[in-house]
Scaffold this motif. Sequence first.
Motif, PDB file in Angstrom:
ATOM      1  N   LEU A  22      84.261  13.269  38.990  1.00  0.00           N
ATOM      2  CA  LEU A  22      85.077  12.115  39.303  1.00  0.00           C
ATOM      3  C   LEU A  22      83.899  10.766  38.982  1.00  0.00           C
ATOM      4  N   ASN A  23      82.734  10.978  39.179  1.00  0.00           N
ATOM      5  CA  ASN A  23      81.634  10.035  38.912  1.00  0.00           C
ATOM      6  C   ASN A  23      81.182  10.164  37.600  1.00  0.00           C
ATOM      7  N   SER A  24      81.878   9.916  36.536  1.00  0.00           N
ATOM      8  CA  SER A  24      81.805  10.020  35.091  1.00  0.00           C
ATOM      9  C   SER A  24      80.728   8.689  34.577  1.00  0.00           C
ATOM     10  N   ASP A  25      80.736   7.831  35.390  1.00  0.00           N
ATOM     11  CA  ASP A  25      79.793   6.567  34.980  1.00  0.00           C
ATOM     12  C   ASP A  25      78.545   6.765  35.532  1.00  0.00           C
ATOM     13  N   GLY A  26      78.136   7.722  36.375  1.00  0.00           N
ATOM     14  CA  GLY A  26      76.965   7.998  36.870  1.00  0.00           C
ATOM     15  C   GLY A  26      76.611   7.423  38.086  1.00  0.00           C
ATOM     16  N   ARG A  27      77.567   6.409  38.667  1.00  0.00           N
ATOM     17  CA  ARG A  27      77.172   5.816  40.020  1.00  0.00           C
ATOM     18  C   ARG A  27      78.123   6.388  40.925  1.00  0.00           C
ATOM     19  N   PRO A  28      77.892   6.471  42.279  1.00  0.00           N
ATOM     20  CA  PRO A  28      78.962   7.182  43.168  1.00  0.00           C
ATOM     21  C   PRO A  28      80.022   6.291  43.722  1.00  0.00           C
ATOM     22  N   HIS A  29      81.155   6.770  44.058  1.00  0.00           N
ATOM     23  CA  HIS A  29      82.173   6.001  44.223  1.00  0.00           C
ATOM     24  C   HIS A  29      82.764   6.537  45.453  1.00  0.00           C
ATOM     25  N   PRO A  30      82.230   6.466  46.966  1.00  0.00           N
ATOM     26  CA  PRO A  30      82.652   7.516  47.660  1.00  0.00           C
ATOM     27  C   PRO A  30      84.120   6.828  48.063  1.00  0.00           C
ATOM     28  N   VAL A  31      84.292   5.648  48.210  1.00  0.00           N
ATOM     29  CA  VAL A  31      85.675   5.083  48.761  1.00  0.00           C
ATOM     30  C   VAL A  31      86.768   5.769  47.840  1.00  0.00           C
TER      31      VAL A  31
END
Length: 108
Positions: A22-31
């Motif tokens: 889900l993090n295809s941009d390389g940054r975490p998005h936990p919410v």
Amino acid sequence: MAQAVRRSPLSHFSHFSPFAFLNSDGRPHPVENSFAAVTLLLGGVAAITAIWDGLHLVSSWTGLAGVATGMWAQFISATTGERFVTVIGLGAAAVGMYLGVAHGGFIT
């Protein structure tokens, strides 16, 4: 500039995340990932419980919660993977809610 090179102690575990796709941009998005996962879970529960007429309360309310959660997840999503999971969950939640309403509605 030693602080610029410093890494988080857990950064080497980031590729083991169950939401890594889900993090295809390389940054975490936990919410955002959490909202997508909850939408998928609620949609699955609503669609499965809609099979039985006697569980129309569960499927109706779970479907409604899944649709509301999914709409918010679409609003805040950051990557295509999150949107893909959210749309699958939204579809399942909507079908579960509609069948639950057809079997008896939100109130017995």
